[in-house]
Design an enzyme around this catalytic site. Sequence first.
Site, PDB file in Angstrom:
ATOM      1  CG  ASP A  22      -2.095   0.966   1.078  1.00 21.79           C
ATOM      2  OD1 ASP A  22      -2.260   1.533  -0.032  1.00 21.79           O
ATOM      3  OD2 ASP A  22      -2.829   1.160   2.057  1.00 21.79           O
TER       4      ASP A  22
ATOM      5  NE  ARG B 137      -3.903   5.389   0.186  1.00 25.62           N
ATOM      6  CZ  ARG B 137      -3.638   5.048  -1.056  1.00 25.62           C
ATOM      7  NH1 ARG B 137      -3.356   5.994  -1.946  1.00 25.62           N
ATOM      8  NH2 ARG B 137      -3.649   3.779  -1.433  1.00 25.62           N
ATOM      9  CG  ASN B 138      -0.636   4.486   3.307  1.00 23.51           C
ATOM     10  OD1 ASN B 138      -1.404   4.992   4.120  1.00 23.51           O
ATOM     11  ND2 ASN B 138      -1.028   3.578   2.424  1.00 23.51           N
TER      12      ASN B 138
ATOM     13  CG  ASP C 175      -1.972   2.245   6.441  1.00 24.63           C
ATOM     14  OD1 ASP C 175      -2.148   1.099   6.884  1.00 24.63           O
ATOM     15  OD2 ASP C 175      -2.886   2.927   5.966  1.00 24.63           O
TER      16      ASP C 175
END
Length: 237
Positions: free
Chosen positions: A64, A68-69, A82
């Site tokens: 992932d 955003r992570n 994350d």
Amino acid sequence: MIMEYVPNGTLEAYITKKRVAWTEANLTTGLMKEAMSPIRILMFAFQIASGMEYLSSMNLVHRDLATRNVLLGEGITCKLCDFGLTRDVTRTGQYKQTSENAVPFRWMALECLCHNTYTTKSDVWSFGVLLWELVTLGAQPYTDMSLEAVVIYLLEGFRLPRPAHCGKEIYDLMLACWNTDPELRPSFIDLRQRLDYLLEFYPDILDMTQFTADLYLYQNPLAQTCLIPEDNQQLSG
């Protein structure tokens, strides 16, 4: 549980603020200034590649990887985060997803989309998309395209387009990450070394004075995931 305090939010939020501030400043003054320092963008990419080099050395597949992570710590230093989808692939070198959990298909490699198979080299593909995110200051990959449309687009040999302000060397790095054959993609060691070289010798490889936000679509990343069927053979032709 004791966790490090990371005071500067996500990388996605940081580059989004930079893009919004740049847009508002241009509307107010009419002057074309850098939306963000090219060196800062390359440094972010270098730090993330270094973090992923360590993760892959531990036989962990993130699954992932996206802006955003990534969190920003003291000194605006990138920290991977994350790890909810992360898997240990020490035994087999790959992970085969069998559940129908929502996954970030816009960042996923072809072998993930078509066969639910994940390796370190599928993380490399995601890194290429993350690099495209950085260069476009948070634009949405594959604008308005469904999962099926993205798979067909990629199978036909198309890739995310080169931003007008992006130097050829950076885009070639993205394209290398998006090779259909996972074995032909660079390793994170290669990526870290190539980014280090660009930082030292080509820091102006991105002409951010030519960045144009209107060329890209920006959307909530929460709308960029979907369920992948257990076996997507019908999508792989």
